[in-house]
Scaffold this motif. Structure first.
Motif, PDB file in Angstrom:
ATOM      1  N   THR A  59       0.855  -1.185   0.000  1.00 28.90           N
ATOM      2  CA  THR A  59       0.000   0.000   0.000  1.00 28.90           C
ATOM      3  C   THR A  59       0.892   1.238   0.000  1.00 28.90           C
ATOM      4  N   VAL A  60       0.395   2.299  -0.648  1.00 31.21           N
ATOM      5  CA  VAL A  60       1.142   3.552  -0.716  1.00 31.21           C
ATOM      6  C   VAL A  60       0.273   4.664  -0.129  1.00 31.21           C
ATOM      7  N   VAL A  61       0.878   5.496   0.719  1.00 33.08           N
ATOM      8  CA  VAL A  61       0.203   6.683   1.241  1.00 33.08           C
ATOM      9  C   VAL A  61       1.045   7.896   0.875  1.00 33.08           C
ATOM     10  N   PHE A  62       0.423   8.843   0.180  1.00 28.74           N
ATOM     11  CA  PHE A  62       1.062  10.110  -0.144  1.00 28.74           C
ATOM     12  C   PHE A  62       0.634  11.120   0.911  1.00 28.74           C
ATOM     13  N   ALA A  63       1.576  11.855   1.483  1.00 33.27           N
ATOM     14  CA  ALA A  63       1.280  12.863   2.508  1.00 33.27           C
ATOM     15  C   ALA A  63       1.739  14.225   2.013  1.00 33.27           C
ATOM     16  N   ILE A  79      -7.257  17.092   8.539  1.00 35.64           N
ATOM     17  CA  ILE A  79      -6.523  16.258   7.596  1.00 35.64           C
ATOM     18  C   ILE A  79      -7.552  15.465   6.798  1.00 35.64           C
ATOM     19  N   LEU A  80      -7.425  15.486   5.499  1.00 37.10           N
ATOM     20  CA  LEU A  80      -8.322  14.730   4.627  1.00 37.10           C
ATOM     21  C   LEU A  80      -7.594  13.487   4.129  1.00 37.10           C
ATOM     22  N   VAL A  81      -8.298  12.362   4.123  1.00 38.18           N
ATOM     23  CA  VAL A  81      -7.741  11.102   3.638  1.00 38.18           C
ATOM     24  C   VAL A  81      -8.711  10.548   2.606  1.00 38.18           C
ATOM     25  N   ARG A  82      -8.195  10.246   1.435  1.00 38.67           N
ATOM     26  CA  ARG A  82      -9.052   9.676   0.395  1.00 38.67           C
ATOM     27  C   ARG A  82      -8.259   8.693  -0.449  1.00 38.67           C
ATOM     28  N   PRO A  83      -8.963   7.721  -1.012  1.00 39.12           N
ATOM     29  CA  PRO A  83      -8.257   6.803  -1.914  1.00 39.12           C
ATOM     30  C   PRO A  83      -7.789   7.563  -3.149  1.00 39.12           C
ATOM     31  N   ALA A 116      -3.575   2.923  -3.178  1.00 37.88           N
ATOM     32  CA  ALA A 116      -2.901   4.154  -2.769  1.00 37.88           C
ATOM     33  C   ALA A 116      -3.905   5.117  -2.152  1.00 37.88           C
ATOM     34  N   TRP A 117      -3.401   5.916  -1.226  1.00 40.27           N
ATOM     35  CA  TRP A 117      -4.192   6.911  -0.513  1.00 40.27           C
ATOM     36  C   TRP A 117      -3.444   8.228  -0.550  1.00 40.27           C
ATOM     37  N   ILE A 118      -4.187   9.320  -0.434  1.00 41.03           N
ATOM     38  CA  ILE A 118      -3.556  10.622  -0.274  1.00 41.03           C
ATOM     39  C   ILE A 118      -4.133  11.260   0.990  1.00 41.03           C
ATOM     40  N   ALA A 119      -3.236  11.734   1.834  1.00 41.78           N
ATOM     41  CA  ALA A 119      -3.615  12.415   3.069  1.00 41.78           C
ATOM     42  C   ALA A 119      -3.050  13.825   3.004  1.00 41.78           C
ATOM     43  N   THR A 120      -3.917  14.820   3.163  1.00 38.02           N
ATOM     44  CA  THR A 120      -3.466  16.208   3.071  1.00 38.02           C
ATOM     45  C   THR A 120      -3.759  16.970   4.353  1.00 38.02           C
ATOM     46  N   VAL A 121      -2.798  17.777   4.739  1.00 37.37           N
ATOM     47  CA  VAL A 121      -2.894  18.604   5.943  1.00 37.37           C
ATOM     48  C   VAL A 121      -3.252  20.025   5.511  1.00 37.37           C
TER      49      VAL A 121
END
Length: 153
Positions: A59-63, A79-83, A116-121
């Motif tokens: 799994t990959v998480v982009f921050a 913080i938003l988390v989305r696929p 993969a997921w992207i989490a943004t602050v």
């Protein structure tokens, strides 16, 4: 193994919030005895596709940080988390990419399509300087439940 790709510029105030989020996520996984690897970069590049394509990456998480200036006036930005949805039409041009383009490189070059997921602050200050704004700090102090669910995989 969870691969965390955190990017941002620590000399541009809230642009560093994604880097800090990457550190926090790595700590979460390690506390739960989950295999994890974190990569910290200033920008996303095609070379990251090779890291994503490693056999041990599941799994990959982009921050990253996002500009939350338009979110003012409502509840505190979080913080938003989305696929990260795959888009076969994602252009892969130049040497500065978005997360979908990096995943497209991994898929096209190495036939690897991990979830993969992207989490943004949220951030409000992207000017020159070190340190995070109160908005970014507050969001980082309240990690969303979605991040904890990712750690239970």
């Amino acid at each position: 193994m969870m691969l965390i790709i955190a990017w941002g510029n620590p000399l541009r105030s809230d642009d560093a919030a994604g880097l800090r989020l990457g550190e926090l996520l790595e700590e979460l996984w390690r506390e739960r005895k989950r295999p994890v690897r974190r990569i910290t970069v200033h920008q996303l590049t095609p070379e990251l596709a090779l890291e994503i394509a490693r056999d041990d990456v599941s799994t990959v998480v982009f921050a990253d940080a996002r500009d939350a200036s338009a979110e003012a006036g409502g509840p505190p930005p979080e913080i938003l988390v989305r696929p990260l949805l795959a888009d076969p039409r994602t252009p892969v041009l130049g040497h500065h990419l978005d997360p979908a383009a990096v995943m497209a490189c991994a898929r096209l070059l190495y036939h690897k399509a991990s979830p993969a997921w992207i989490a943004t602050v949220p951030g409000v200050d992207f000017g020159h300087g070190e340190g995070l704004s109160d908005v970014a700090e507050a969001a980082l102090s309240r990690l969303p439940e979605a991040l904890f669910r990712l750690t239970s995989e």
